[in-house]
Design a protein around this motif. Structure first.
Motif, PDB file in Angstrom:
ATOM      1  N   LEU A  62      45.819  43.071  38.676  1.00 19.36           N
ATOM      2  CA  LEU A  62      47.270  43.031  38.762  1.00 19.36           C
ATOM      3  C   LEU A  62      47.701  42.455  40.101  1.00 19.36           C
ATOM      4  N   LYS A  63      48.740  41.614  40.054  1.00 21.79           N
ATOM      5  CA  LYS A  63      49.360  41.089  41.277  1.00 21.79           C
ATOM      6  C   LYS A  63      50.740  41.712  41.451  1.00 21.79           C
ATOM      7  N   ASN A  64      51.163  41.764  42.706  1.00 24.56           N
ATOM      8  CA  ASN A  64      52.501  42.260  43.053  1.00 24.56           C
ATOM      9  C   ASN A  64      52.690  43.742  42.712  1.00 24.56           C
ATOM     10  N   VAL A  65      51.616  44.510  42.967  1.00 22.59           N
ATOM     11  CA  VAL A  65      51.691  45.963  42.796  1.00 22.59           C
ATOM     12  C   VAL A  65      52.373  46.548  44.024  1.00 22.59           C
ATOM     13  N   ARG A 118      49.918  40.423  35.307  1.00 22.86           N
ATOM     14  CA  ARG A 118      48.536  40.668  34.877  1.00 22.86           C
ATOM     15  C   ARG A 118      47.795  39.343  34.939  1.00 22.86           C
ATOM     16  N   ILE A 119      46.633  39.364  35.619  1.00 24.43           N
ATOM     17  CA  ILE A 119      45.858  38.138  35.805  1.00 24.43           C
ATOM     18  C   ILE A 119      44.463  38.340  35.227  1.00 24.43           C
ATOM     19  N   ALA A 120      44.051  37.416  34.379  1.00 24.87           N
ATOM     20  CA  ALA A 120      42.687  37.479  33.844  1.00 24.87           C
ATOM     21  C   ALA A 120      41.692  37.133  34.951  1.00 24.87           C
ATOM     22  N   THR A 121      40.727  38.008  35.161  1.00 26.37           N
ATOM     23  CA  THR A 121      39.699  37.780  36.201  1.00 26.37           C
ATOM     24  C   THR A 121      38.324  38.029  35.585  1.00 26.37           C
ATOM     25  N   PRO A 122      37.909  37.203  34.643  1.00 33.90           N
ATOM     26  CA  PRO A 122      36.657  37.456  33.912  1.00 33.90           C
ATOM     27  C   PRO A 122      35.435  37.484  34.844  1.00 33.90           C
ATOM     28  N   ALA A 152      43.304  46.539  37.189  1.00 35.62           N
ATOM     29  CA  ALA A 152      44.242  46.924  36.128  1.00 35.62           C
ATOM     30  C   ALA A 152      43.717  48.059  35.264  1.00 35.62           C
ATOM     31  N   ASN A 153      42.561  48.620  35.626  1.00 32.28           N
ATOM     32  CA  ASN A 153      41.888  49.630  34.807  1.00 32.28           C
ATOM     33  C   ASN A 153      41.597  49.102  33.401  1.00 32.28           C
ATOM     34  N   GLN A 154      41.375  47.813  33.356  1.00 31.29           N
ATOM     35  CA  GLN A 154      41.012  47.135  32.107  1.00 31.29           C
ATOM     36  C   GLN A 154      40.006  46.053  32.461  1.00 31.29           C
ATOM     37  N   GLU A 155      38.963  45.925  31.692  1.00 34.92           N
ATOM     38  CA  GLU A 155      37.898  44.978  32.018  1.00 34.92           C
ATOM     39  C   GLU A 155      38.439  43.551  32.079  1.00 34.92           C
ATOM     40  N   ASP A 156      38.005  42.829  33.123  1.00 33.14           N
ATOM     41  CA  ASP A 156      38.336  41.418  33.334  1.00 33.14           C
ATOM     42  C   ASP A 156      39.817  41.189  33.623  1.00 33.14           C
TER      43      ASP A 156
END
Length: 575
Positions: free
Chosen positions: A366-369, A255-259, A359-363
């Motif tokens: 996902l990597k390596n899906v 999981r990567i934060a991408t604000p 990620a279906n989550q704000e900001d």
């Protein structure tokens, strides 16, 4: 025709409503006037060009063995209900109820009506093949009519329908129509390309669009530079990639934060990856139900391909409010993991590994899906638009993506309508069989706009000679001079008597105004009678397309114009 007696209200300024060249010039040159959204009146010059296109269509259709008829524009609902299209066609079908509470529609096309006519009147294989056509006003209630004659609600169309005993005979008829259409557009002076196309709301199993190539065209087409492959974007095939010899090892999901990073460009730049490592999750409503479509980050979903893969009537890209309210998801951060709706994927996604998704989550992204471990798909297929870096599906040659304007469409309908409406004939064994049908349309009024998009300059329209409202415009440059006016009148009478379609500009206007109007309305040959005639008995002839001019004695001008027109019509080189 004398200009002084002609309804030709030219405009100096471009109307604000006109977005594309053909719309601007048709209004400025006095060919059409708007009545209401998507509905236009044809003024005399516009109607003359329309009639010339119609004449070419009639000649070539008759030459191909088709017969002209005329069908009603108002069509009863029960025929459309028989075929199943009353519900399927969509809001473009203008439905209404008459005073007797009978539901009807204004005809956008006539498959049901012609099939009903034939089932009532044709009964034996001995009466086949049968090819019928009409040239008639149609109505489609476009949600956003625009571009003048290019996408109006009311328009003039040639629609034809063929009835054959079997698929082999229907194929012969289809090829005859394809050849006839190629001749029609060539005779109209249009540079045109036949491309494979989706059959859309008309139905059937095979079709070709005829596209006028123009930089301002609404549609992008896919053309191979090495073979004869050509298709529109809805039909252009993107073959599945070859399976990889070895797949990379699946890496651990991160999981990567991408604000604030939502777009492909933003996310790839932020993560330091390329778009082909990312998968976009696009939410569509398929017949009103949500479905997720997956494509690579550097690709775009082709909605018609998605509709065909799902086997639904309609697909619509979901807006942000729909995604939040109906799907309970976060726009800009969508991904395939954990979705409760059906998930479909393009071929290219199926061979990807360790991809980046939302990620279906704000900001958060996902990597390596990985497919299989982290999510599954219900269907996979060719879902994307072709690009210039793809190779030809036939010969693997290089593709080009020029713009085009659809002016004609032909379909192999098969037996879809004849079976639905129980239109049958007795074959040579006395057994009932459904007619094998074809359908063939030309946007006659659209051809005017397409010709202008392909043939214009900064000064106005440059009409191809066969469809120009007049062949020659004769300018009297000194209408107050008796000798010049007599010479211009005599030449006008001679040209008219020799069958040359001539517009005589006899207005009491300055030469500059006449030159500008002549260029604007696009008549192929301009003949000027002025001081040169008074001094030396000569006239000047100018070609609108090339700008070439020549000076000739008045006595030989008519012969020269006849010869010039003949060379232009036949395409022969200038002597």
């Amino acid at each position: 025709m004398r200009y002084s007696q002609l309804l030709l209200p030219t405009l100096k300024e471009t109307p604000a409503e006109a977005e594309i060249v053909s719309h601007q010039l048709l209004l400025r040159a006095g060919f059409i006037r708007k009545l209401t959204a998507g509905i236009y009146a044809y003024l005399p010059l516009g109607l003359r060009t329309l009639r010339k296109i119609e004449a070419i269509v009639r000649e070539e259709m008759n030459r191909a063995g088709a017969q002209e008829l005329l069908l009603p524009m108002v069509q009863p609902a029960d025929l459309w209900q028989e075929s199943g299209r009353w519900e399927k066609y969509g809001p473009e079908l203008l439905r209404f109820v008459d005073r007797h509470q009978r539901a009807s529609c204004l005809g956008p096309t006539h498959e049901e009506v012609i099939t009903d006519l034939v089932r009532m009147n044709v009964h034996s294989y001995k009466e086949l093949p049968l090819n019928l056509y009409q040239i008639q006003t149609k109505f489609r209630d476009e949600i956003r009519p625009r571009f003048g004659l290019m996408r109006g609600r009311e328009f003039v169309m040639k629609d034809g329908y063929s009835f054959d005993a079997d698929e082999a005979a229907a194929g012969i008829t289809y090829n005859k129509m394809k050849e006839a259409y190629s001749r029609i557009f060539a005779r109209c002076g249009l540079s045109c390309r036949a491309v494979e196309a989706d059959t859309g709301t008309i139905g059937g199993n095979f079709s070709h669009e005829f596209m006028v190539l123009a930089a301002t065209g609404e549609d992008t087409i896919v053309v191979c530079t090495a073979c004869d492959y050509a298709a529109n974007m809805e039909k252009a095939t993107c073959p599945p990639p070859a399976p990889a010899a070895t797949l990379p090892a699946m890496l651990e999901l991160e999981r990567i934060a991408t604000p604030g990073q939502k777009t492909v460009e933003e996310v790839t730049a932020f993560l330091g990856i390329t778009p082909d490592q990312l998968v976009k999750t696009m939410i569509y409503l398929a017949d009103g139900k949500p479905v997720a479509a997956l494509v690579r980050g550097d690709h775009e979903v082709q909605p018609v391909k998605l509709k065909n893969l799902l086997g639904v009537v309609d697909v619509e890209l979901a807006g942000e409010d729909t995604i939040r309210k109906i799907c309970d998801l976060v726009p800009g951060y969508l991904g395939p993991i954990g979705l409760t709706m059906p998930v479909v994927a393009d071929h290219q996604v199926m061979v990807m590994a360790n991809m980046v998704t939302g990620a279906n989550q704000e900001d958060v992204h996902l990597k390596n899906v990985n497919l299989g471990r982290d999510f599954t798909v219900s269907q996979a297929g060719d879902l994307r638009m072709a690009t210039a870096v793809d190779s030809c599906p036939q010969c693997h040659g290089r593709l080009e993506l020029p713009r085009g304007i659809e002016v004609g469409h032909i379909f192999k309908l098969g037996t879809s309508y004849s079976e639905a409406l129980q239109a049958t004939f007795l074959d040579d064994h006395g057994k009932r069989q459904p007619f094998v049908m074809g359908c063939y349309g030309i946007g006659v009024s659209r051809c005017i706009a397409a010709a202008i998009e392909q043939n214009h300059d900064d000064n106005g329209i440059i009409f191809p000679l066969p469809i120009a409202p007049f062949q020659v415009i004769l300018l009297n440059l000194s209408p107050k001079d008796v000798e010049i006016s007599r010479g211009a009148d005599n030449l006008y009478e001679e040209l008219t008597s020799r069958g040359i379609d001539t517009l005589h500009d006899d207005r009491n206007e300055r030469p500059g105004i006449k030159f500008k109007d002549a260029d604007l309305i696009g008549i192929p040959l301009r003949v000027m009678v002025g001081k040169r005639f008074a001094e030396a008995g000569e006239v000047e002839i100018k070609q609108r397309a090339s700008g070439d001019t020549q000076v000739l004695p008045m006595a030989g001008a008519a012969d020269a114009l006849v010869a010039m027109l003949d060379r232009i019509m036949t395409g022969a080189p200038k002597a």
